[in-house]
Design a protein around this motif. Sequence first.
Motif, PDB file in Angstrom:
ATOM      1  N   UNK I  14       0.712  -1.168  -0.064  1.00 24.29           N
ATOM      2  CA  UNK I  14      -0.114  -0.146  -0.052  1.00 24.29           C
ATOM      3  C   UNK I  14       0.786   0.983  -0.008  1.00 24.29           C
ATOM      4  N   UNK I  15       2.059   1.133  -0.076  1.00 21.66           N
ATOM      5  CA  UNK I  15       3.024   2.395  -0.280  1.00 21.66           C
ATOM      6  C   UNK I  15       2.486   3.105  -1.665  1.00 21.66           C
ATOM      7  N   UNK I  16       2.305   4.403  -1.503  1.00 24.69           N
ATOM      8  CA  UNK I  16       2.367   5.134  -2.731  1.00 24.69           C
ATOM      9  C   UNK I  16       3.035   4.867  -3.941  1.00 24.69           C
ATOM     10  N   UNK I  17       2.487   4.830  -5.114  1.00 22.72           N
ATOM     11  CA  UNK I  17       3.387   4.193  -6.078  1.00 22.72           C
ATOM     12  C   UNK I  17       4.611   5.409  -6.444  1.00 22.72           C
ATOM     13  N   UNK I  18       4.332   6.495  -6.385  1.00 20.69           N
ATOM     14  CA  UNK I  18       5.253   7.555  -6.602  1.00 20.69           C
ATOM     15  C   UNK I  18       6.398   7.592  -5.479  1.00 20.69           C
ATOM     16  N   UNK I  19       5.985   7.458  -4.417  1.00 15.21           N
ATOM     17  CA  UNK I  19       6.817   7.305  -3.365  1.00 15.21           C
ATOM     18  C   UNK I  19       7.762   6.157  -3.305  1.00 15.21           C
TER      19      UNK I  19
END
Lengths: 96, 96, 96, 96, 96, 96, 96, 96, 96, 96
Positions: I14-19
């Motif tokens: 669930x980590x933000x893709x851009x992050x």
Amino acid sequence: MLFAVKMNVEIPRDLDEQVRVDLVEREKTYCQELQKSGTWRHIWRCAGQYANLSIFDVADNEELHRILWNLPLFPFMTIDITPLAQHPSDLAAGAR
Amino acid sequence: MLFAVKMNVEIPRDLDEQVRVDLVEREKTYCQELQKSGTWRHIWRCAGQYANLSIFDVADNEELHRILWNLPLFPFMTIDITPLAQHPSDLAAGAR
Amino acid sequence: MLFAVKMNVEIPRDLDEQVRVDLVEREKTYCQELQKSGTWRHIWRCAGQYANLSIFDVADNEELHRILWNLPLFPFMTIDITPLAQHPSDLAAGAR
Amino acid sequence: MLFAVKMNVEIPRDLDEQVRVDLVEREKTYCQELQKSGTWRHIWRCAGQYANLSIFDVADNEELHRILWNLPLFPFMTIDITPLAQHPSDLAAGAR
Amino acid sequence: MLFAVKMNVEIPRDLDEQVRVDLVEREKTYCQELQKSGTWRHIWRCAGQYANLSIFDVADNEELHRILWNLPLFPFMTIDITPLAQHPSDLAAGAR
Amino acid sequence: MLFAVKMNVEIPRDLDEQVRVDLVEREKTYCQELQKSGTWRHIWRCAGQYANLSIFDVADNEELHRILWNLPLFPFMTIDITPLAQHPSDLAAGAR
Amino acid sequence: MLFAVKMNVEIPRDLDEQVRVDLVEREKTYCQELQKSGTWRHIWRCAGQYANLSIFDVADNEELHRILWNLPLFPFMTIDITPLAQHPSDLAAGAR
Amino acid sequence: MLFAVKMNVEIPRDLDEQVRVDLVEREKTYCQELQKSGTWRHIWRCAGQYANLSIFDVADNEELHRILWNLPLFPFMTIDITPLAQHPSDLAAGAR
Amino acid sequence: MLFAVKMNVEIPRDLDEQVRVDLVEREKTYCQELQKSGTWRHIWRCAGQYANLSIFDVADNEELHRILWNLPLFPFMTIDITPLAQHPSDLAAGAR
Amino acid sequence: MLFAVKMNVEIPRDLDEQVRVDLVEREKTYCQELQKSGTWRHIWRCAGQYANLSIFDVADNEELHRILWNLPLFPFMTIDITPLAQHPSDLAAGAR
């Protein structure tokens, strides 16, 4: 019915050398007879290990047990068994 | 060059159902294409587990890594690899 | 052909309560039907654990896999399988 | 009261052969007497292992301990014990 | 009949605070009632751990299971059980 | 100050029989003297194991170490130690 | 009385950032106060790990437990404890 | 540069008694010389174990290895090493 | 001074893709700068794993810790460290 | 094609001293010849252990197995193998 069997071999250092040679030779003969009959379907050496990964095709658990129990090197082996089933992605399964 | 690969799959419960279905379908297609090319030599279901035992025939470690890394279900897998070599008792080896 | 199967159950805390109740009920029905057919020979609760030890009598690995894979609680279980054979000291064996 | 007991046997290679034969014979007799009395309810060979899975029906922990401690092969065994209780899905329980 | 029971507690961080407080309070009450009845013979905190080591005196495995299964914190516990018997060096045993 | 101590005993098979008998006898005497002095508060046999679970009441780690180090069977034991503290639910604590 | 304590820290990714910062700051203050009082004798970072190895000098297990239980980061730690005694080769011991 | 080193000692039972006494004496001398030179900063007995936890202050990995390799009891030890760094909460660090 | 470091990476789903993309890019830059300075001597992908085996050449444990602690992916890694010394059979050692 | 190989050595205490010296000398010669041919790319001593971490550059699994199997100390080694691939951050890879 297939089983994956991992056999780790550890022959004691003080085993009489001639006994060791005979055991290994009998193990090879035993293995190859079962290959010819179609029971011992695959045998691979695990690289860098005194161990093998094998695939057996047997009628049932009884036959699997009898085969492994009678391995000449059985007293010096640690054995792990994985019962196998047909995988839904296996193309070969459709051809059977 | 052969490798035994054990793949345990654990798909998160909250994965979108359609995403899950697509991933599993893509995994199957990917697997079967590699079977047709002769790279994914065997795939067996480990009975009672969401897991498989597979045998890969690849040119080198790079190819093995690329194939596994690109598995559609790779992010949800735990993978164990055993490099295999020819066993001195293997009858099939003589025929190659 | 007998297998010992240890099932550890871990139902996620955030599973909808009604879903959980339905799953457990379906699990019970599924289990009892297989008991009636003679396939699920024994089921014992492991004391103090959300786990059971069971004995299955199946035709082969395929049947074992199909039964376990279709357990309503399968997605929430960790399963260990031990293939069983007849023990040479088993009195019951002689009576069969 | 039931217990599942897994016994792994490892008889030292240098044990006198006649002693070994006698021990195994006494073990069998001991086991079968307890089967006849209804205490040793089940014994199965774990396929491919010098091991068994057994179910004991005893009055209490004291009786379980006394039985296992007096096994002729006890000094050569590794033993795992699982206390069992009635499972809520067990049909046989209702009949008792 | 005595059992040693090790309970490791891991309460999820996102459990509602009031729910947590109520559970811990009910756990304490439950525990103390069983102490008063003589069933929960000892309870010690494992230093530096959210865990306890306890000694239970129960009629059989069924009672042990029922007690543990109904612990208010049971869903958040990992439990290990050791069946105990009288030790031949135990002085207290002679006095019973 | 209390410690739970689990002792697993493994006496080598080739130890002289009279030496073994003497050691076990000295172990028993040593254990019972410490019971009388109130230091060795509990000793239970782990059912089906050559092992015990004990509770020691000592002044400090030094005393615990000295007692265990001087056990006649110490060279043949594997020992696990758990420091114990008072549990907030312990009724007996209030009475002390 | 000395104890070696290994603390592994795993702070959940979704913990509020300000809460995290406050906890870490309180942990540092708590730790340094115990250093000043002579209780927390040593603290070392385990290289490459969010972990520390510490030596505590406490009156008894109760004090050790109370200190660890009240660590601000306790809910996010896995803790291993080793009770220490004086080593016969320790030169510093003679000087005490 | 600091390392935590855990040494577990297991001297074979059939080692000649005089050899054992000499080894233990040489180990003590070796240890104390390194204490005097400031290299072996701490040594503690792990209570109830034939083991110690030590802190070494060495120039680099080479020195650490040379010291451990030359321990008189090295052939009978199992050794675990933890590289240590300064902890941000360590008050003593500011004083160095 | 050399250390072997095994890094297993597990980036939460669930980590933000851009992050995630930014972190991986920063990790690569960080790694390559340390390669250019001669500190990160080797980095190999473990085939079939989101993991690498690396060799670091650092001044001391402090530098090793600072480098690893500042890895952009550090919060998502499990890290194992092996301190290395010169091997007596190493030909390259003589040439240094 | 690269493999990381960890070799733990445990030479039995009762091995004839001259045999041991010869084996270690042959091991060194064998190792250095493979270093000269470019096959045994790196060998490092694991500090404080009778163990090494090595990197091999071989044509395939067969060559890896043959090399390891023929190590003079192979019967006394425990060997772990990690197949390596090029890492996307490896600067050296671009230069090849």
